[in-house]
Design a protein around this motif. Structure first.
Motif, PDB file in Angstrom:
ATOM      1  N   LEU A 144     -43.402 -32.230  30.776  1.00 41.88           N
ATOM      2  CA  LEU A 144     -44.431 -33.147  31.292  1.00 41.88           C
ATOM      3  C   LEU A 144     -44.046 -34.601  31.010  1.00 41.88           C
ATOM      4  CD1 LEU A 144     -47.720 -31.360  30.128  1.00 41.88           C
ATOM      5  CD2 LEU A 144     -46.792 -31.468  32.444  1.00 41.88           C
ATOM      6  N   LEU A 145     -43.497 -34.834  29.822  1.00 41.55           N
ATOM      7  CA  LEU A 145     -43.123 -36.202  29.445  1.00 41.55           C
ATOM      8  C   LEU A 145     -41.935 -36.690  30.276  1.00 41.55           C
ATOM      9  CD1 LEU A 145     -43.460 -35.790  25.576  1.00 41.55           C
ATOM     10  CD2 LEU A 145     -45.075 -36.901  27.128  1.00 41.55           C
ATOM     11  N   HIS A 146     -40.951 -35.823  30.461  1.00 35.49           N
ATOM     12  CA  HIS A 146     -39.763 -36.221  31.230  1.00 35.49           C
ATOM     13  C   HIS A 146     -40.087 -36.425  32.699  1.00 35.49           C
ATOM     14  CE1 HIS A 146     -36.272 -36.109  28.426  1.00 35.49           C
ATOM     15  NE2 HIS A 146     -37.267 -35.698  27.668  1.00 35.49           N
ATOM     16  N   GLU A 147     -41.007 -35.600  33.252  1.00 38.68           N
ATOM     17  CA  GLU A 147     -41.452 -35.814  34.647  1.00 38.68           C
ATOM     18  C   GLU A 147     -41.996 -37.223  34.831  1.00 38.68           C
ATOM     19  OE1 GLU A 147     -44.512 -32.940  35.364  1.00 38.68           O
ATOM     20  OE2 GLU A 147     -43.083 -31.270  35.298  1.00 38.68           O
ATOM     21  N   ARG A 148     -42.543 -37.792  33.767  1.00 38.08           N
ATOM     22  CA  ARG A 148     -43.130 -39.141  33.828  1.00 38.08           C
ATOM     23  C   ARG A 148     -42.132 -40.219  33.416  1.00 38.08           C
ATOM     24  NH1 ARG A 148     -46.831 -35.378  33.416  1.00 38.08           N
ATOM     25  NH2 ARG A 148     -48.953 -35.730  34.145  1.00 38.08           N
ATOM     26  N   GLY A 149     -40.876 -39.844  33.230  1.00 36.18           N
ATOM     27  CA  GLY A 149     -39.825 -40.841  32.996  1.00 36.18           C
ATOM     28  C   GLY A 149     -39.509 -41.111  31.538  1.00 36.18           C
ATOM     29  N   ALA A 150     -40.087 -40.333  30.605  1.00 30.94           N
ATOM     30  CA  ALA A 150     -39.789 -40.574  29.186  1.00 30.94           C
ATOM     31  C   ALA A 150     -38.343 -40.195  28.878  1.00 30.94           C
ATOM     32  CB  ALA A 150     -40.732 -39.763  28.301  1.00 30.94           C
ATOM     33  N   THR A 151     -37.664 -41.077  28.154  1.00 32.62           N
ATOM     34  CA  THR A 151     -36.277 -40.778  27.759  1.00 32.62           C
ATOM     35  C   THR A 151     -36.080 -40.894  26.254  1.00 32.62           C
ATOM     36  OG1 THR A 151     -35.708 -43.073  28.161  1.00 32.62           O
ATOM     37  CG2 THR A 151     -35.243 -41.519  29.952  1.00 32.62           C
ATOM     38  N   ASP A 152     -37.076 -41.434  25.561  1.00 35.59           N
ATOM     39  CA  ASP A 152     -36.968 -41.646  24.112  1.00 35.59           C
ATOM     40  C   ASP A 152     -38.090 -40.847  23.446  1.00 35.59           C
ATOM     41  OD1 ASP A 152     -36.954 -42.553  21.517  1.00 35.59           O
ATOM     42  OD2 ASP A 152     -37.306 -44.656  22.007  1.00 35.59           O
ATOM     43  N   VAL A 153     -37.814 -39.565  23.178  1.00 35.89           N
ATOM     44  CA  VAL A 153     -38.867 -38.667  22.693  1.00 35.89           C
ATOM     45  C   VAL A 153     -38.502 -38.141  21.302  1.00 35.89           C
ATOM     46  CG1 VAL A 153     -40.195 -36.568  23.132  1.00 35.89           C
ATOM     47  CG2 VAL A 153     -39.410 -37.969  25.064  1.00 35.89           C
ATOM     48  N   THR A 154     -39.423 -38.328  20.368  1.00 38.70           N
ATOM     49  CA  THR A 154     -39.275 -37.816  19.008  1.00 38.70           C
ATOM     50  C   THR A 154     -40.361 -36.778  18.775  1.00 38.70           C
ATOM     51  OG1 THR A 154     -38.461 -39.964  18.269  1.00 38.70           O
ATOM     52  CG2 THR A 154     -39.268 -38.481  16.561  1.00 38.70           C
ATOM     53  N   VAL A 155     -39.999 -35.657  18.183  1.00 35.64           N
ATOM     54  CA  VAL A 155     -40.964 -34.581  17.916  1.00 35.64           C
ATOM     55  C   VAL A 155     -41.148 -34.464  16.401  1.00 35.64           C
ATOM     56  CG1 VAL A 155     -41.415 -32.115  18.160  1.00 35.64           C
ATOM     57  CG2 VAL A 155     -40.237 -33.344  20.000  1.00 35.64           C
ATOM     58  N   LEU A 156     -42.405 -34.445  15.957  1.00 37.37           N
ATOM     59  CA  LEU A 156     -42.709 -34.268  14.535  1.00 37.37           C
ATOM     60  C   LEU A 156     -43.407 -32.929  14.327  1.00 37.37           C
ATOM     61  CD1 LEU A 156     -44.128 -37.784  13.579  1.00 37.37           C
ATOM     62  CD2 LEU A 156     -41.750 -37.060  13.861  1.00 37.37           C
ATOM     63  N   CYS A 157     -42.825 -32.092  13.480  1.00 35.37           N
ATOM     64  CA  CYS A 157     -43.404 -30.765  13.195  1.00 35.37           C
ATOM     65  C   CYS A 157     -43.429 -30.557  11.679  1.00 35.37           C
ATOM     66  CB  CYS A 157     -42.544 -29.645  13.777  1.00 35.37           C
ATOM     67  SG  CYS A 157     -42.374 -29.680  15.558  1.00 35.37           S
ATOM     68  N   ALA A 158     -44.411 -29.797  11.226  1.00 34.29           N
ATOM     69  CA  ALA A 158     -44.399 -29.390   9.821  1.00 34.29           C
ATOM     70  C   ALA A 158     -43.335 -28.313   9.630  1.00 34.29           C
ATOM     71  CB  ALA A 158     -45.778 -28.881   9.413  1.00 34.29           C
ATOM     72  N   LEU A 159     -43.358 -27.319  10.493  1.00 35.83           N
ATOM     73  CA  LEU A 159     -42.479 -26.155  10.343  1.00 35.83           C
ATOM     74  C   LEU A 159     -41.836 -25.783  11.666  1.00 35.83           C
ATOM     75  CD1 LEU A 159     -44.243 -23.304   8.365  1.00 35.83           C
ATOM     76  CD2 LEU A 159     -42.283 -24.680   7.691  1.00 35.83           C
ATOM     77  N   ALA A 160     -40.620 -25.270  11.602  1.00 32.78           N
ATOM     78  CA  ALA A 160     -39.956 -24.774  12.809  1.00 32.78           C
ATOM     79  C   ALA A 160     -39.293 -23.437  12.508  1.00 32.78           C
ATOM     80  CB  ALA A 160     -38.909 -25.773  13.286  1.00 32.78           C
ATOM     81  N   ALA A 161     -39.113 -22.646  13.557  1.00 36.01           N
ATOM     82  CA  ALA A 161     -38.283 -21.439  13.488  1.00 36.01           C
ATOM     83  C   ALA A 161     -36.946 -21.765  14.152  1.00 36.01           C
ATOM     84  CB  ALA A 161     -38.967 -20.294  14.226  1.00 36.01           C
ATOM     85  N   PRO A 162     -35.868 -21.150  13.693  1.00 35.98           N
ATOM     86  CA  PRO A 162     -34.555 -21.428  14.300  1.00 35.98           C
ATOM     87  C   PRO A 162     -34.562 -21.163  15.802  1.00 35.98           C
ATOM     88  CG  PRO A 162     -34.322 -20.065  12.328  1.00 35.98           C
ATOM     89  CD  PRO A 162     -35.793 -20.205  12.562  1.00 35.98           C
ATOM     90  N   GLU A 163     -35.329 -20.135  16.232  1.00 33.64           N
ATOM     91  CA  GLU A 163     -35.373 -19.791  17.666  1.00 33.64           C
ATOM     92  C   GLU A 163     -35.924 -20.955  18.484  1.00 33.64           C
ATOM     93  OE1 GLU A 163     -36.476 -18.027  15.096  1.00 33.64           O
ATOM     94  OE2 GLU A 163     -36.236 -15.883  15.392  1.00 33.64           O
ATOM     95  N   GLY A 164     -36.976 -21.608  17.966  1.00 32.61           N
ATOM     96  CA  GLY A 164     -37.587 -22.734  18.686  1.00 32.61           C
ATOM     97  C   GLY A 164     -36.673 -23.946  18.705  1.00 32.61           C
ATOM     98  N   VAL A 165     -36.029 -24.214  17.565  1.00 31.45           N
ATOM     99  CA  VAL A 165     -35.105 -25.352  17.492  1.00 31.45           C
ATOM    100  C   VAL A 165     -33.997 -25.170  18.528  1.00 31.45           C
ATOM    101  CG1 VAL A 165     -33.432 -26.565  16.038  1.00 31.45           C
ATOM    102  CG2 VAL A 165     -35.600 -25.790  15.063  1.00 31.45           C
ATOM    103  N   GLN A 166     -33.510 -23.921  18.626  1.00 32.13           N
ATOM    104  CA  GLN A 166     -32.416 -23.646  19.573  1.00 32.13           C
ATOM    105  C   GLN A 166     -32.874 -23.835  21.023  1.00 32.13           C
ATOM    106  OE1 GLN A 166     -30.447 -19.901  18.960  1.00 32.13           O
ATOM    107  NE2 GLN A 166     -29.195 -20.156  20.795  1.00 32.13           N
ATOM    108  N   LEU A 167     -34.082 -23.326  21.338  1.00 35.31           N
ATOM    109  CA  LEU A 167     -34.577 -23.460  22.723  1.00 35.31           C
ATOM    110  C   LEU A 167     -34.699 -24.931  23.115  1.00 35.31           C
ATOM    111  CD1 LEU A 167     -35.882 -21.525  25.051  1.00 35.31           C
ATOM    112  CD2 LEU A 167     -37.953 -22.753  24.396  1.00 35.31           C
ATOM    113  N   ILE A 168     -35.246 -25.745  22.202  1.00 35.65           N
ATOM    114  CA  ILE A 168     -35.434 -27.165  22.523  1.00 35.65           C
ATOM    115  C   ILE A 168     -34.075 -27.861  22.617  1.00 35.65           C
ATOM    116  CG2 ILE A 168     -36.469 -29.336  21.730  1.00 35.65           C
ATOM    117  CD1 ILE A 168     -38.454 -27.166  22.772  1.00 35.65           C
ATOM    118  N   ALA A 169     -33.154 -27.494  21.722  1.00 35.85           N
ATOM    119  CA  ALA A 169     -31.819 -28.098  21.779  1.00 35.85           C
ATOM    120  C   ALA A 169     -31.154 -27.781  23.116  1.00 35.85           C
ATOM    121  CB  ALA A 169     -30.969 -27.595  20.616  1.00 35.85           C
TER     122      ALA A 169
END
Ligand code: URA
Length: 207
Positions: A144-169
């Motif tokens: 949704l953010l990229h559709e609107r032209g965002a190119t500088d996106v930082t994500v803040l999370c308390a916890l992540a799973a390796p599977e999610g980190v990999q999908l986003i990467a």
């Protein structure tokens, strides 16, 4: 995607309160608020600044202003618990909202709201979502953010799973991820292990 695990002792102590099954909803919310404050602090070290004139009681001098305040985007519902902390540190920022509910059977995110500016070109965006589990919800939000032209996106999370980190990467959508811990894995219900349970329920009570 650059992933920064914030190992600061206060961050890790607050995360431990959040993990503890004995913590009340109020204790969990307070710990998440403080953890979010520290994640925002870490993630904004490189924000662009501008010189501004300021006059102290003693003499005129040059001070600092945030040149291009970010758009803060809590992902509802669990990201609400990080929103106030981020707004307090960045009162000059604006806030958008993305609402995603996860189907407990399929674990697929169901979008129910997007309240975002039409254009995000040239604007830093900070996404607030305590849990990066499968990565499906965050990927949808980032699209949704990229559709609107965002190119500088930082994500803040308390916890992540390796599977999610990999999908986003692999999606190539987020610039940077700041997280207090990347845990072991997801279980068969797509909960993070050891994790902290359902971050929405832990803040607001079970649905
Ligand atoms: N969402 C949560 O709140 N907790 C998990 O462990 C996974 C997704």
């Amino acid at each position: 995607m650059e992933t920064v695990v914030v190992t600061h002792p206060i961050v890790q102590a607050r995360l431990t309160v959040m993990r503890d099954e004995r913590s009340s909803n109020a204790e969990f919310r307070a710990a998440l608020r403080e953890l979010a404050t520290l994640l925002v602090y870490e993630a904004t070290r490189e924000l662009a600044v501008a010189d501004v004139p300021v006059t102290t009681p003693v003499a005129p001098t040059t001070g600092t202003a945030i040149a291009n305040p970010p758009l803060l985007v809590p992902v509802l519902r669990a990201g609400l618990g990080m929103a106030e902390a981020a707004f307090n540190l960045l009162p000059e920022s604006q806030m958008g909202f993305v609402g995603l509910a996860r189907d407990e059977q399929t674990h697929v995110p169901h979008p129910y709201m997007a309240s975002l500016p039409a254009s995000l070109a040239g604007r830093p965006v900070i996404v607030l979502d305590p849990m990066l589990a499968t990565g499906g919800s965050l990927k949808h939000c980032l699209e949704l953010l990229h559709e609107r032209g965002a190119t500088d996106v930082t994500v803040l999370c308390a916890l992540a799973a390796p599977e999610g980190v990999q999908l986003i990467a692999e999606s190539g959508l987020a610039g940077r991820l700041f997280v207090a811990s990347v845990d072991e894995r997801l279980n068969e219900n797509a909960y993070i292990v050891p994790g902290l349970g359902d971050a929405g329920d832990r803040q607001f009570g079970p649905r």
